[in-house]
Design an enzyme around this catalytic site. Sequence first.
Site, PDB file in Angstrom:
ATOM      1  N   ASN A  72      11.713 -10.834  28.624  1.00  0.00           N
ATOM      2  CA  ASN A  72      12.480 -11.823  29.398  1.00  0.00           C
ATOM      3  C   ASN A  72      13.343 -12.688  28.496  1.00  0.00           C
ATOM      4  O   ASN A  72      14.527 -12.883  28.736  1.00  0.00           O
ATOM      5  CB  ASN A  72      11.509 -12.777  30.120  1.00  0.00           C
ATOM      6  CG  ASN A  72      11.000 -12.213  31.419  1.00  0.00           C
ATOM      7  OD1 ASN A  72      11.622 -11.340  31.995  1.00  0.00           O
ATOM      8  ND2 ASN A  72       9.865 -12.717  31.866  1.00  0.00           N
ATOM      9  N   SER A  89       9.042   1.143  22.825  1.00  0.00           N
ATOM     10  CA  SER A  89      10.399   0.915  23.350  1.00  0.00           C
ATOM     11  C   SER A  89      11.486   1.499  22.450  1.00  0.00           C
ATOM     12  O   SER A  89      12.681   1.277  22.716  1.00  0.00           O
ATOM     13  CB  SER A  89      10.649  -0.587  23.511  1.00  0.00           C
ATOM     14  OG  SER A  89       9.728  -1.135  24.405  1.00  0.00           O
ATOM     15  N   CYS A  99       8.478 -24.142  26.292  1.00  0.00           N
ATOM     16  CA  CYS A  99       9.534 -24.300  27.306  1.00  0.00           C
ATOM     17  C   CYS A  99       9.482 -25.672  27.989  1.00  0.00           C
ATOM     18  O   CYS A  99      10.505 -26.319  28.209  1.00  0.00           O
ATOM     19  CB  CYS A  99       9.436 -23.185  28.338  1.00  0.00           C
ATOM     20  SG  CYS A  99       7.764 -22.667  28.725  1.00  0.00           S
ATOM     21  N   GLN A 121       5.311 -24.966  36.580  1.00  0.00           N
ATOM     22  CA  GLN A 121       5.892 -23.948  35.699  1.00  0.00           C
ATOM     23  C   GLN A 121       5.971 -22.579  36.381  1.00  0.00           C
ATOM     24  O   GLN A 121       4.992 -22.102  36.969  1.00  0.00           O
ATOM     25  CB  GLN A 121       5.066 -23.853  34.408  1.00  0.00           C
ATOM     26  CG  GLN A 121       5.120 -25.142  33.603  1.00  0.00           C
ATOM     27  CD  GLN A 121       4.313 -25.123  32.318  1.00  0.00           C
ATOM     28  OE1 GLN A 121       3.642 -26.113  32.008  1.00  0.00           O
ATOM     29  NE2 GLN A 121       4.354 -24.054  31.554  1.00  0.00           N
ATOM     30  N   SER A 129       7.723 -16.742  35.086  1.00  0.00           N
ATOM     31  CA  SER A 129       8.410 -16.093  33.955  1.00  0.00           C
ATOM     32  C   SER A 129       7.976 -16.693  32.626  1.00  0.00           C
ATOM     33  O   SER A 129       8.177 -16.076  31.577  1.00  0.00           O
ATOM     34  CB  SER A 129       9.929 -16.185  34.105  1.00  0.00           C
ATOM     35  OG  SER A 129      10.324 -17.535  34.238  1.00  0.00           O
ATOM     36  N   HIS A 160      11.355 -24.209  35.328  1.00  0.00           N
ATOM     37  CA  HIS A 160      10.218 -25.133  35.267  1.00  0.00           C
ATOM     38  C   HIS A 160      10.665 -26.510  35.773  1.00  0.00           C
ATOM     39  O   HIS A 160      11.766 -26.978  35.443  1.00  0.00           O
ATOM     40  CB  HIS A 160       9.726 -25.307  33.827  1.00  0.00           C
ATOM     41  CG  HIS A 160       8.990 -24.130  33.260  1.00  0.00           C
ATOM     42  ND1 HIS A 160       8.757 -22.964  33.943  1.00  0.00           N
ATOM     43  CD2 HIS A 160       8.410 -23.970  32.039  1.00  0.00           C
ATOM     44  CE1 HIS A 160       8.079 -22.127  33.174  1.00  0.00           C
ATOM     45  NE2 HIS A 160       7.853 -22.707  32.013  1.00  0.00           N
TER      46      HIS A 160
HETATM   47  N1  LIG Z   1       9.061 -17.104  28.976  1.00  0.00           N
HETATM   48  C1  LIG Z   1       9.206 -18.367  28.605  1.00  0.00           C
HETATM   49  O1  LIG Z   1       9.492 -19.280  29.410  1.00  0.00           O
HETATM   50  C2  LIG Z   1       9.016 -18.722  27.195  1.00  0.00           C
HETATM   51  C3  LIG Z   1       9.423 -19.979  26.768  1.00  0.00           C
HETATM   52  C4  LIG Z   1       9.236 -20.341  25.462  1.00  0.00           C
HETATM   53  C5  LIG Z   1       8.670 -19.440  24.614  1.00  0.00           C
HETATM   54  N2  LIG Z   1       8.294 -18.191  25.040  1.00  0.00           N
HETATM   55  C6  LIG Z   1       7.710 -17.275  24.070  1.00  0.00           C
HETATM   56  O2  LIG Z   1       8.596 -16.174  23.878  1.00  0.00           O
HETATM   57  C7  LIG Z   1       7.858 -15.024  23.545  1.00  0.00           C
HETATM   58  C8  LIG Z   1       8.278 -13.861  24.436  1.00  0.00           C
HETATM   59  O3  LIG Z   1       8.133 -14.225  25.790  1.00  0.00           O
HETATM   60  P1  LIG Z   1       8.710 -13.321  26.968  1.00  0.00           P
HETATM   61  O4  LIG Z   1       8.594 -14.165  28.162  1.00  0.00           O
HETATM   62  O5  LIG Z   1      10.037 -12.732  26.621  1.00  0.00           O
HETATM   63  O6  LIG Z   1       7.628 -12.113  26.998  1.00  0.00           O
HETATM   64  P2  LIG Z   1       7.773 -10.655  27.611  1.00  0.00           P
HETATM   65  O7  LIG Z   1       8.786 -10.633  28.703  1.00  0.00           O
HETATM   66  O8  LIG Z   1       6.392 -10.203  27.911  1.00  0.00           O
HETATM   67  O9  LIG Z   1       8.360  -9.765  26.394  1.00  0.00           O
HETATM   68  C9  LIG Z   1       7.624  -9.538  25.214  1.00  0.00           C
HETATM   69  C10 LIG Z   1       8.522  -8.839  24.183  1.00  0.00           C
HETATM   70  O10 LIG Z   1       7.775  -8.702  22.971  1.00  0.00           O
HETATM   71  C11 LIG Z   1       7.808  -7.344  22.559  1.00  0.00           C
HETATM   72  N3  LIG Z   1       6.583  -7.000  21.853  1.00  0.00           N
HETATM   73  C12 LIG Z   1       5.305  -7.145  22.298  1.00  0.00           C
HETATM   74  N4  LIG Z   1       4.441  -6.668  21.360  1.00  0.00           N
HETATM   75  C13 LIG Z   1       5.191  -6.228  20.320  1.00  0.00           C
HETATM   76  C14 LIG Z   1       4.899  -5.636  19.067  1.00  0.00           C
HETATM   77  N5  LIG Z   1       3.631  -5.397  18.677  1.00  0.00           N
HETATM   78  N6  LIG Z   1       5.917  -5.311  18.239  1.00  0.00           N
HETATM   79  C15 LIG Z   1       7.199  -5.535  18.627  1.00  0.00           C
HETATM   80  N7  LIG Z   1       7.550  -6.080  19.798  1.00  0.00           N
HETATM   81  C16 LIG Z   1       6.559  -6.423  20.641  1.00  0.00           C
HETATM   82  C17 LIG Z   1       7.930  -6.563  23.840  1.00  0.00           C
HETATM   83  O11 LIG Z   1       8.396  -5.269  23.539  1.00  0.00           O
HETATM   84  P3  LIG Z   1       7.915  -3.969  24.379  1.00  0.00           P
HETATM   85  O12 LIG Z   1       8.731  -3.990  25.651  1.00  0.00           O
HETATM   86  O13 LIG Z   1       8.245  -2.850  23.470  1.00  0.00           O
HETATM   87  O14 LIG Z   1       6.442  -4.162  24.611  1.00  0.00           O
HETATM   88  C18 LIG Z   1       8.936  -7.421  24.597  1.00  0.00           C
HETATM   89  O15 LIG Z   1      10.241  -7.148  24.126  1.00  0.00           O
HETATM   90  C19 LIG Z   1       6.405 -15.454  23.632  1.00  0.00           C
HETATM   91  O16 LIG Z   1       6.004 -15.855  22.343  1.00  0.00           O
HETATM   92  C20 LIG Z   1       6.431 -16.636  24.530  1.00  0.00           C
HETATM   93  O17 LIG Z   1       5.346 -17.499  24.321  1.00  0.00           O
HETATM   94  C21 LIG Z   1       8.474 -17.815  26.307  1.00  0.00           C
END
Ligand SMILES: NC(=O)c1ccc[n+]([C@@H]2O[C@H](COP(=O)([O-])OP(=O)(O)OC[C@H]3O[C@@H](n4cnc5c(N)ncnc54)[C@H](OP(=O)(O)O)[C@@H]3O)[C@@H](O)[C@H]2O)c1
EC number: 1.2.1.11
Length: 348
Positions: free
Chosen positions: A13, A40, A130, A157, A160, A242
């Site tokens: 995301n 991926s 966030c 919250q 997503s 949020h």
């Molecule tokens: N969503 C929010 O509102 C938000 C806000 C602030 C911070 N964050 C932080 O941002 C980060 C990502 O969040 P998201 O919402 O984008 O999560 P997400 O939609 O679940 O996406 C996770 C991403 O990480 C990759 N990934 C997972 N395991 C991996 C590995 N071993 N090696 C390489 N790539 C890997 C996944 O790739 P694959 O598709 O190949 O598995 C995917 O591209 C987290 O740390 C989260 O805490 C999120």
Amino acid sequence: MGYVVAVVGATGNVGQEMLNILEELNFPVDKMHAIASRKSKGVEVSFGDRTLKCEDLEQFDFSGVDIVLMSAGGKVSKEWSEKIGKAGPIVIDNSSAFRMDPDVPLIVPEVNPDAIKQAKKKNIIANPNCSTAQLVVALKPLHDAAKIKRAVVSTYQSVSGAGKEGMDELWNQTKAIYGLGDATPKVFPKQIAFNVLPFIGSFRDDGYTDEEAKMWDETHKILDPSIKLTVTCVRVPVFVGHSESVTVEFDRPISPDEARAILRDAPGVQVIDKQEADGYITPIDAAGEHAVYVSRIRKDHTVENGLSFWVVSDNLRKGAALNAVQIAQLLDEAGVITPKSGYRTLTV
Ligand SMILES: NC(=O)c1ccc[n+]([C@@H]2O[C@H](COP(=O)([O-])OP(=O)(O)OC[C@H]3O[C@@H](n4cnc5c(N)ncnc54)[C@H](OP(=O)(O)O)[C@@H]3O)[C@@H](O)[C@H]2O)c1
């Protein structure tokens, strides 16, 4: 000339929003690498009108990269961010792994841009949680005008915030409940569709959750350790955006009109505050937007110098990807980095 940039977590995301926003803001990119997990490899993602094929993190050579936007979760950051930083690039880390590390600046560009000077200590800059990001953008201009003594925050919250799987769970549960299918919770601890959960993260010994503690720890590091903050974090069945109910006690009187005027001039903030049906912002209005929106500014009659208000922002944008790209812009504008692939076009 621009930078060689890598987005780790490019299928996620936040990673997808990073690619969108780098393009939207015309960040000077010479070469973009989309990186995700092995499963991926070869998956296509869009970067403007280009299509990128994802590369495998384990096999990627970071030595020729200038900036790495890291967004693949805390576990991946803990294993990789320091290694990547030592290989040369500056890592803008979106996870919680390094936020409280004293050698890693935690930056919201509208609030503490000067912290960019610490970027080279570990070649890692942390992006806040966030909910913290949008909160401090709204609090900072008010705090500059009248010191904040105490704040009480309740969050609403969106799913997503729990990644792609969180969004899928709300979608699938909603369909299952209407269609008499299986609505068993898998990502969230209880049913999220048609429900609200007063729990995000994990419980601590004092009864708070780690998500709640992140908000006061990060606010103290970014804005001011003297602000007393108590938080309740709640997950709601909203896909993106949020919301926060915020009540603040100041050290001097500050009227709702004065607060509105201050916030209208503040960077990154938009005030939408009329006492009519359309006079406030909801998460649906904020989704896909850059601003932190403030509505419902009113006097708190229970304390001497109190105000209550409502803060909404797109958690994938200001709460994550946009803030990370703004940090990259700050690195460039402050001259902290120069592109390996060419010469600088910007000097400050
Ligand atoms: N969503 C929010 O509102 C938000 C806000 C602030 C911070 N964050 C932080 O941002 C980060 C990502 O969040 P998201 O919402 O984008 O999560 P997400 O939609 O679940 O996406 C996770 C991403 O990480 C990759 N990934 C997972 N395991 C991996 C590995 N071993 N090696 C390489 N790539 C890997 C996944 O790739 P694959 O598709 O190949 O598995 C995917 O591209 C987290 O740390 C989260 O805490 C999120």
